[in-house]
Design a protein around this motif. Structure first.
Motif, mmCIF file in Angstrom:
data_model
loop_
_atom_site.group_PDB
_atom_site.id
_atom_site.type_symbol
_atom_site.label_atom_id
_atom_site.label_comp_id
_atom_site.label_asym_id
_atom_site.label_seq_id
_atom_site.Cartn_x
_atom_site.Cartn_y
_atom_site.Cartn_z
ATOM 1 N N TYR A 52 0.868 -1.167 0.000
ATOM 2 C CA TYR A 52 0.000 0.000 0.000
ATOM 3 C C TYR A 52 0.905 1.217 0.000
ATOM 4 C CZ TYR A 52 -4.271 2.631 0.737
ATOM 5 O OH TYR A 52 -5.340 3.472 0.578
ATOM 6 N N THR A 53 0.739 2.090 -1.000
ATOM 7 C CA THR A 53 1.649 3.213 -1.191
ATOM 8 C C THR A 53 0.970 4.538 -0.882
ATOM 9 O OG1 THR A 53 1.080 3.562 -3.516
ATOM 10 C CG2 THR A 53 2.811 1.953 -3.039
ATOM 11 N N THR A 54 1.786 5.552 -0.711
ATOM 12 C CA THR A 54 1.282 6.898 -0.473
ATOM 13 C C THR A 54 0.644 7.463 -1.727
ATOM 14 O OG1 THR A 54 3.054 7.232 1.117
ATOM 15 C CG2 THR A 54 1.952 9.196 0.330
ATOM 16 N N THR A 55 1.228 7.153 -2.879
ATOM 17 C CA THR A 55 0.787 7.778 -4.122
ATOM 18 C C THR A 55 -0.377 7.066 -4.790
ATOM 19 O OG1 THR A 55 2.469 6.536 -5.326
ATOM 20 C CG2 THR A 55 3.048 8.752 -4.619
ATOM 21 N N GLY A 56 -0.406 5.749 -4.742
ATOM 22 C CA GLY A 56 -1.402 5.045 -5.528
ATOM 23 C C GLY A 56 -2.316 4.119 -4.766
#
Length: 193
Positions: A52-56
Motif C-alpha cells: 500500500y503506497t502513499t501515491t497510488g
C-alpha cells in the motif's frame, strides 16, 4: 533487511540492514510502502511486490533488486494487492497469493524470471489476506489468512500452476503471522512437555 513499513504516521521508504551488531540505513525503496511482500530470489537479488503506497493506494508494482543495480521496475502484477503472501517455488518462480485491494482476494499470479512476466494461476480455494507461504519438499503451501486455518498445496503441471489442494489445517485461524521451514531436529516433537 527491514524494508518500508508504517511508523504510526506515515508509510516509509527507508530500509535498514543489520550487521556488526548494529542497524545501518540502506537504500530507499522506490516509494513509501507497507504490507508489501519481499522474497530473496538468489544470493544477489530480491523481489518486491505490491503493498500500500502513499501515491497510488493498492499497488501492483514489482521491482527486482540487486546491490549493483538498486531497484529496477518490472512489469506490474495483474492485480494490485497488499497483505498478500509471496514465495519462491522450488523451480524458481515467484508466486503471490491472496491479499486485499478493498476486498479479500483469491487471485494467484506467478512471475517468471526468464521472461520477466506475470501469469495468472488458479484461484485459492478461499479469498483471504494475511496468509503465509512456504516451500517444502512436497511443494509450495499457502497457510491460513484472515478467517482461515486451512493449508493448501500448490499442484503444478510443468511450469503452470494446476490447482490448489487442501492438505490439512492449523489448530487455529491465523492471519498476519510468520511461517518458515525448520530442520526436523530443531525441536523435540516427540516430547510434548
Amino acid at each position: 533487511w527491514v524494508t518500508g513499513g508504517y511508523d504510526g504516521n506515515a508509510r516509509l521508504a527507508t530500509t535498514e540492514l543489520y550487521y556488526n551488531n548494529t542497524w545501518h540505513a540502506h537504500i530507499d525503496l522506490p516509494e513509501p510502502v507497507y504490507s508489501h511482500c519481499m522474497l530473496q530470489v538468489n544470493s544477489s537479488h530480491a523481489l518486491l511486490t505490491g503493498g500500500y503506497t502513499t501515491t497510488g493506494g493498492y499497488s501492483a508494482a514489482t521491482y527486482l533488486y540487486s546491490d549493483s543495480t538498486g531497484f529496477i521496475r518490472q512489469p506490474d502484477m495483474i492485480t494490485a494487492r497488499y497483505h498478500h503472501a509471496c514465495e519462491l517455488t522450488s523451480d524458481g518462480y515467484a508466486v503471490v497469493a491472496g491479499g486485499d485491494n478493498g476486498d479479500n482476494l483469491d487471485k494467484v499470479e506467478y512471475f517468471s524470471f526468464s521472461t520477466l512476466s506475470w501469469q495468472s494461476g488458479p484461484a485459492l480455494p478461499v479469498a483471504t489476506h494475511g496468509g503465509a507461504m512456504v516451500t517444502t519438499k512436497e511443494g509450495t503451501l499457502y497457510l491460513g489468512g484472515d478467517g482461515n486455518k486451512k493449508i493448501f498445496l500448490m499442484e503444478k503441471n510443468g511450469i503452470s500452476i494446476n490447482q490448489w489442494r487442501e492438505v490439512g489445517e492449523m489448530s487455529y485461524r491465523r492471519a498476519y503471522f510468520s511461517a518458515m521451514i525448520i530442520p526436523e531436529d530443531m525441536f523435540d516433537c516427540n516430547n510434548s512437555g
